[in-house]
Structure formats: structure tokens, C-alpha cells
Write a protein that holds these residues in place. Sequence first.
Motif, PDB file in Angstrom:
ATOM      1  N   ALA A 279       0.817  -1.362   0.019  1.00 12.81           N
ATOM      2  CA  ALA A 279       0.348   0.452  -0.537  1.00 12.81           C
ATOM      3  C   ALA A 279       0.688   0.622  -0.030  1.00 12.81           C
ATOM      4  CB  ALA A 279      -1.154  -0.014   0.931  1.00 12.81           C
ATOM      5  N   MET A 280       2.049   1.326   1.043  1.00  7.87           N
ATOM      6  CA  MET A 280       3.325   1.749   1.008  1.00  7.87           C
ATOM      7  C   MET A 280       3.348   2.058  -0.818  1.00  7.87           C
ATOM      8  SD  MET A 280       4.817   2.066   4.760  1.00  7.87           S
ATOM      9  CE  MET A 280       6.215   2.848   4.138  1.00  7.87           C
ATOM     10  N   GLY A 281       4.193   1.501  -1.022  1.00  2.62           N
ATOM     11  CA  GLY A 281       4.334   1.466  -2.561  1.00  2.62           C
ATOM     12  C   GLY A 281       3.860   2.107  -3.310  1.00  2.62           C
ATOM     13  N   ILE A 282       2.159   1.871  -3.756  1.00  2.00           N
ATOM     14  CA  ILE A 282       0.727   2.448  -4.366  1.00  2.00           C
ATOM     15  C   ILE A 282       1.404   4.068  -4.286  1.00  2.00           C
ATOM     16  CG2 ILE A 282      -1.569   2.263  -4.990  1.00  2.00           C
ATOM     17  CD1 ILE A 282      -1.310  -0.994  -4.559  1.00  2.00           C
ATOM     18  N   ILE A 283       0.634   4.123  -3.220  1.00  2.00           N
ATOM     19  CA  ILE A 283       0.791   5.683  -2.968  1.00  2.00           C
ATOM     20  C   ILE A 283       2.359   6.240  -3.259  1.00  2.00           C
ATOM     21  CG2 ILE A 283       0.661   7.237  -0.332  1.00  2.00           C
ATOM     22  CD1 ILE A 283      -0.650   5.085   0.788  1.00  2.00           C
ATOM     23  N   GLY A 284       3.087   5.884  -3.306  1.00  2.00           N
ATOM     24  CA  GLY A 284       4.140   6.533  -3.144  1.00  2.00           C
ATOM     25  C   GLY A 284       4.325   6.868  -5.496  1.00  2.00           C
ATOM     26  N   VAL A 285       3.843   5.125  -6.374  1.00  2.00           N
ATOM     27  CA  VAL A 285       3.917   5.505  -7.148  1.00  2.00           C
ATOM     28  C   VAL A 285       2.676   6.685  -7.747  1.00  2.00           C
ATOM     29  CG1 VAL A 285       3.179   4.184  -9.418  1.00  2.00           C
ATOM     30  CG2 VAL A 285       5.007   3.236  -7.964  1.00  2.00           C
ATOM     31  N   SER A 286       1.641   6.649  -7.161  1.00  2.00           N
ATOM     32  CA  SER A 286       0.776   7.619  -7.513  1.00  2.00           C
ATOM     33  C   SER A 286       0.942   8.983  -6.645  1.00  2.00           C
ATOM     34  CB  SER A 286      -0.237   7.349  -6.671  1.00  2.00           C
ATOM     35  OG  SER A 286      -1.169   5.944  -7.109  1.00  2.00           O
ATOM     36  N   ILE A 287       1.719   9.745  -6.492  1.00  2.00           N
ATOM     37  CA  ILE A 287       2.379  10.555  -5.694  1.00  2.00           C
ATOM     38  C   ILE A 287       3.333  10.890  -7.244  1.00  2.00           C
ATOM     39  CG2 ILE A 287       4.112  12.310  -4.417  1.00  2.00           C
ATOM     40  CD1 ILE A 287       2.770  10.835  -1.546  1.00  2.00           C
ATOM     41  N   GLY A 288       4.005  10.223  -7.426  1.00  2.00           N
ATOM     42  CA  GLY A 288       5.076  10.270  -8.751  1.00  2.00           C
ATOM     43  C   GLY A 288       4.110  10.582  -9.823  1.00  2.00           C
TER      44      GLY A 288
ATOM     45  N   TYR B 107       2.710  14.963 -13.899  1.00  2.00           N
ATOM     46  CA  TYR B 107       1.448  15.532 -14.571  1.00  2.00           C
ATOM     47  C   TYR B 107       1.066  17.110 -14.457  1.00  2.00           C
ATOM     48  CZ  TYR B 107       1.204  11.563 -17.290  1.00  2.00           C
ATOM     49  OH  TYR B 107       1.515  10.087 -17.903  1.00  2.00           O
ATOM     50  N   GLN B 108       1.662  17.148 -12.504  1.00  2.00           N
ATOM     51  CA  GLN B 108       1.593  18.600 -12.172  1.00  2.00           C
ATOM     52  C   GLN B 108       3.081  19.372 -12.228  1.00  2.00           C
ATOM     53  OE1 GLN B 108      -1.290  20.160 -10.676  1.00  2.00           O
ATOM     54  NE2 GLN B 108      -2.001  17.926 -11.653  1.00  2.00           N
ATOM     55  N   THR B 109       3.974  19.056 -13.457  1.00  2.00           N
ATOM     56  CA  THR B 109       4.763  19.972 -13.380  1.00  2.00           C
ATOM     57  C   THR B 109       5.449  20.732 -12.752  1.00  2.00           C
ATOM     58  OG1 THR B 109       3.416  21.521 -14.087  1.00  2.00           O
ATOM     59  CG2 THR B 109       3.897  20.396 -15.961  1.00  2.00           C
ATOM     60  N   TRP B 110       5.994  19.281 -11.466  1.00  2.00           N
ATOM     61  CA  TRP B 110       6.918  19.334 -10.312  1.00  2.00           C
ATOM     62  C   TRP B 110       8.232  19.040 -10.958  1.00  2.00           C
ATOM     63  CZ3 TRP B 110       4.968  16.047  -6.312  1.00  2.00           C
ATOM     64  CH2 TRP B 110       3.703  16.006  -5.312  1.00  2.00           C
ATOM     65  N   GLU B 111       9.383  19.850 -10.914  1.00  2.00           N
ATOM     66  CA  GLU B 111      10.598  19.527 -10.647  1.00  2.00           C
ATOM     67  C   GLU B 111      10.926  18.078 -10.780  1.00  2.00           C
ATOM     68  OE1 GLU B 111      13.327  21.800 -12.441  1.00  2.00           O
ATOM     69  OE2 GLU B 111      11.245  22.898 -12.491  1.00  2.00           O
ATOM     70  N   TYR B 112      11.738  17.279 -12.113  1.00  2.00           N
ATOM     71  CA  TYR B 112      12.482  16.111 -11.817  1.00  2.00           C
ATOM     72  C   TYR B 112      12.970  15.304 -10.501  1.00  2.00           C
ATOM     73  CZ  TYR B 112      14.393  11.373 -12.993  1.00  2.00           C
ATOM     74  OH  TYR B 112      15.481  10.149 -13.315  1.00  2.00           O
ATOM     75  N   MET B 113      13.314  15.700  -9.644  1.00  2.00           N
ATOM     76  CA  MET B 113      13.471  15.397  -8.671  1.00  2.00           C
ATOM     77  C   MET B 113      12.769  15.835  -7.257  1.00  2.00           C
ATOM     78  SD  MET B 113      16.452  14.054  -8.780  1.00  2.00           S
ATOM     79  CE  MET B 113      16.963  13.279  -7.115  1.00  2.00           C
ATOM     80  N   GLU B 114      11.394  16.482  -7.795  1.00  2.00           N
ATOM     81  CA  GLU B 114      10.807  16.948  -6.832  1.00  2.00           C
ATOM     82  C   GLU B 114       9.311  15.035  -6.858  1.00  2.00           C
ATOM     83  OE1 GLU B 114       8.923  19.725  -7.203  1.00  2.00           O
ATOM     84  OE2 GLU B 114      10.230  20.914  -6.483  1.00  2.00           O
TER      85      GLU B 114
END
Length: 69
Positions: free
Chosen positions: A13-22, A27-34
Motif C-alpha cells: 500500500a505504501m508503494g502504491i501511494i508513492g507511485v501515485s504521488i510520483g 503531470y502537475q509539472t513538478w521538477e524531476y527531483m521532486e
Amino acid sequence: MKKLKTIQKVVLAMGIIGVSIGIFGRYQTWEYMEYFPFFYSGITMMWVAFLPQKKSCSNPFKRKAAQKS
């Protein structure tokens, strides 16, 4: 698919949340290292959740006992 233990479900579940945030950050145009650390660590957690749960470790470099002839 095998039955997962509670801790494996939590890590998955933590992995799925992390991938979702990524993906969200991408798609929200964050910087690459963010967004990339969230995505990469999420993918890793999802993979780790399915590793075998053996209590004994095997060492391929361990010397085997000499065979008696």
C-alpha cells in the motif's frame, strides 16, 4: 497470487501511494527531483512486498563441505 501477510500488505500500500504521488507530480509539472524519488521508492516497495519470506538465507559464495569418498 499468494496470500500476503499484513506487513506485506502495508508495504504494498505504501508503494502504491508513492507511485501515485510520483505520477501526480509528473503531470502537475513538478521538477524531476521532486517527483522521481516518490515514484522510484514506491516501485521498489511494491517489488519488495513480494520477496520470499524465508527464515534462512542462502549464500552462493559459501564453501560447501568437502565430500568424503
